[in-house]
Design a protein around this motif. Structure first.
Motif, PDB file in Angstrom:
ATOM      1  N   ALA A 247       9.214  -4.827   2.680  1.00 30.14           N
ATOM      2  CA  ALA A 247       8.829  -3.898   1.930  1.00 30.14           C
ATOM      3  C   ALA A 247      10.088  -2.908   1.446  1.00 30.14           C
ATOM      4  O   ALA A 247      10.315  -2.645   0.133  1.00 30.14           O
ATOM      5  N   HIS A 248      11.089  -2.839   2.192  1.00 31.00           N
ATOM      6  CA  HIS A 248      12.414  -2.171   1.687  1.00 31.00           C
ATOM      7  C   HIS A 248      13.137  -2.953   0.805  1.00 31.00           C
ATOM      8  O   HIS A 248      13.547  -2.491  -0.382  1.00 31.00           O
ATOM      9  N   THR A 249      13.211  -4.305   0.779  1.00 29.38           N
ATOM     10  CA  THR A 249      13.747  -4.861  -0.208  1.00 29.38           C
ATOM     11  C   THR A 249      12.887  -5.253  -1.399  1.00 29.38           C
ATOM     12  O   THR A 249      13.666  -4.936  -2.507  1.00 29.38           O
ATOM     13  N   LEU A 250      11.550  -5.080  -1.378  1.00 30.06           N
ATOM     14  CA  LEU A 250      10.769  -5.047  -2.610  1.00 30.06           C
ATOM     15  C   LEU A 250      10.907  -3.883  -3.427  1.00 30.06           C
ATOM     16  O   LEU A 250      11.173  -3.882  -4.701  1.00 30.06           O
TER      17      LEU A 250
ATOM     18  N   ASP B 134       0.857  -1.051   0.027  1.00 30.25           N
ATOM     19  CA  ASP B 134      -0.115   0.109   0.075  1.00 30.25           C
ATOM     20  C   ASP B 134       0.973   1.341   0.005  1.00 30.25           C
ATOM     21  O   ASP B 134       2.133   1.232   0.379  1.00 30.25           O
ATOM     22  N   ILE B 135       0.105   2.336  -0.353  1.00 26.56           N
ATOM     23  CA  ILE B 135       0.958   3.611  -0.303  1.00 26.56           C
ATOM     24  C   ILE B 135       1.873   3.909   0.965  1.00 26.56           C
ATOM     25  O   ILE B 135       2.961   4.463   0.919  1.00 26.56           O
ATOM     26  N   GLU B 136       1.090   3.756   2.263  1.00 23.41           N
ATOM     27  CA  GLU B 136       1.824   3.919   3.428  1.00 23.41           C
ATOM     28  C   GLU B 136       3.141   3.133   3.422  1.00 23.41           C
ATOM     29  O   GLU B 136       4.204   3.570   3.952  1.00 23.41           O
ATOM     30  N   GLN B 137       3.414   1.891   3.247  1.00 20.97           N
ATOM     31  CA  GLN B 137       4.415   1.147   3.156  1.00 20.97           C
ATOM     32  C   GLN B 137       5.407   1.444   2.207  1.00 20.97           C
ATOM     33  O   GLN B 137       6.570   1.703   2.706  1.00 20.97           O
ATOM     34  N   VAL B 138       4.996   2.008   1.043  1.00 17.33           N
ATOM     35  CA  VAL B 138       6.149   2.482   0.127  1.00 17.33           C
ATOM     36  C   VAL B 138       6.540   3.805   0.520  1.00 17.33           C
ATOM     37  O   VAL B 138       7.794   4.065   0.633  1.00 17.33           O
ATOM     38  N   ALA B 139       5.784   4.709   1.170  1.00 12.89           N
ATOM     39  CA  ALA B 139       6.302   5.828   1.626  1.00 12.89           C
ATOM     40  C   ALA B 139       7.073   5.619   3.017  1.00 12.89           C
ATOM     41  O   ALA B 139       8.073   6.592   3.233  1.00 12.89           O
ATOM     42  N   GLY B 140       6.925   4.881   3.579  1.00  6.91           N
ATOM     43  CA  GLY B 140       7.624   4.325   4.981  1.00  6.91           C
ATOM     44  C   GLY B 140       9.120   3.952   4.513  1.00  6.91           C
ATOM     45  O   GLY B 140       9.987   4.385   4.897  1.00  6.91           O
ATOM     46  N   VAL B 141       9.119   3.292   3.242  1.00  3.23           N
ATOM     47  CA  VAL B 141      10.586   2.991   2.794  1.00  3.23           C
ATOM     48  C   VAL B 141      11.463   4.184   2.416  1.00  3.23           C
ATOM     49  O   VAL B 141      12.523   4.164   2.935  1.00  3.23           O
ATOM     50  N   PHE B 142      10.751   5.224   2.031  1.00  6.21           N
ATOM     51  CA  PHE B 142      11.632   6.214   1.509  1.00  6.21           C
ATOM     52  C   PHE B 142      11.841   7.217   2.756  1.00  6.21           C
ATOM     53  O   PHE B 142      12.907   7.992   2.498  1.00  6.21           O
TER      54      PHE B 142
ATOM     55  N   GLY C 158      12.597   5.945   5.797  1.00  2.00           N
ATOM     56  CA  GLY C 158      13.439   5.187   6.802  1.00  2.00           C
ATOM     57  C   GLY C 158      12.699   4.549   7.738  1.00  2.00           C
ATOM     58  O   GLY C 158      13.212   3.940   8.719  1.00  2.00           O
ATOM     59  N   GLN C 159      11.180   4.336   7.702  1.00  2.00           N
ATOM     60  CA  GLN C 159      10.466   3.649   8.666  1.00  2.00           C
ATOM     61  C   GLN C 159       9.794   2.261   7.841  1.00  2.00           C
ATOM     62  O   GLN C 159       8.982   1.876   8.442  1.00  2.00           O
TER      63      GLN C 159
END
Length: 323
Positions: free
Chosen positions: A47-50, A31-39, A41-42
């Motif tokens: 999700a970071h690997t993907l 979801d958008i929150e997961q992708v935003a969290g990667v950028f 640093g959270q």
């Protein structure tokens, strides 16, 4: 120039949305929150690997390859004054594919693989030009027909190389020939090349506009047609070779995108060339996202998706241009 800003901004926004969608969609949907969290640093480790190791490099590579192919197609159409001109139709991509396959069989990689692909593209371009010229001057139609014949010849050479390849290497080579971005992990070189070429071509926009009307008119207005034509060939060869090295052979991008943009935006190359870079990248990002998500976890060759999208689109454009 201000009238160019709005369409380029719209295309840039659409390209960013397509890249964002490519980060979300896949065999494991985020979801958008997961992708935003990667950028910020959270993000979660998965999700970071993907996002950072798989999807973002692949999406950027798809954007770069699509932009390279579209700009190369636009340049060839300017030179030949024919909307059917394309690096693939003219055999440039076939030569690049032969060079890359030969390097693979020899166990080469990295810069040597890219150099071999560029050498193959350059040899193909020189061969087409020499055969089309013969004992007289070449015409666009003669050059186009010669390119089709040379492309068929490269197809036979590719078949020969595949028949000589080790059995265990055949599946990967065949998938690569159909267009494959699975191993595209280094997008910065094709992205940099795309940016540099666009910046180089922008000051030449007026000369390209005149050349598109014919070499005699261009020469009468003081354009050095010979050097400009050779420059277009060299740049188109380099762009095609880089695209083939990164993702294999992908068709219809360089054919459909420039033609479609000219119907919508006109024929000013100062707008068309950067628009081709953005639109070609947008198209291939969408196609690659579909290729890896439609039958997930199985992946389709992205060249199949571009063909399925490109054929009806091109027929529609031809019908519109006739009417």
């Amino acid at each position: 120039m201000p009238r160019f800003v709005l369409p380029l901004m719209v295309l840039a926004l659409l390209a960013l949305l397509a890249i964002g969608g490519a980060l979300i969609v896949g065999s494991a949907t985020l979801d958008i929150e997961q992708v935003a969290g990667v950028f910020v640093g959270q993000g979660e480790p998965l999700a970071h690997t993907l996002v950072m190791e798989l999807r973002l490099p692949r999406a950027l590579s798809a954007f770069a390859v699509g932009g390279l192919l579209a700009v190369a197609g636009a340049l060839m159409q300017i030179l030949l004054r024919n909307p059917l001109a394309d690096p693939y139709v003219l055999g440039i991509s076939g030569g690049a594919a032969v060079g890359a396959l030969a390097a693979m069989l020899a166990g080469l990689g990295g810069v040597l693989l890219s150099g071999s692909a560029f050498g193959g593209a350059l040899v193909s371009m020189l061969l087409v030009f020499a055969l089309a010229r013969g004992e007289g001057s070449w015409t666009p139609s003669r050059l186009l027909l010669t390119g089709v014949v040379v492309a068929s010849g490269w197809g036979a050479v590719i078949t020969l190389l595949l028949s000589l390849s080790p059995t265990q290497a055949l599946p990967g080579m065949l998938f690569w020939l159909m267009g494959d971005l699975s191993y595209a992990r280094a997008p910065w070189m094709p992205l940099t090349l795309l940016l540099v070429v666009c910046l180089m071509l922008m000051p030449l926009g007026r000369h390209l506009n005149v050349l598109a009307r014919g070499p005699m008119q261009a020469a009468a207005l003081g354009v050095d047609v010979r050097w400009l034509s050779w420059g277009i060939y060299l740049i188109a060869s380099l762009l095609t070779a880089t695209a083939v090295t990164s993702a294999g052979t992908i068709g219809f991008v360089g054919l459909v995108v420039p033609h479609m943009l000219r119907l919508v935006l006109g024929n000013d190359q100062r707008l068309i060339l950067p628009a081709c870079a953005l639109s070609g990248g947008l198209l291939l990002v969408v196609a690659d996202t579909l290729a890896r998500s439609v039958m997930a976890p199985e992946q389709l060759p992205v060249g199949v998706i571009t063909a399925l999208l490109g054929v009806p689109m091109f027929l529609l454009l031809l019908n519109r241009s006739r009417s």
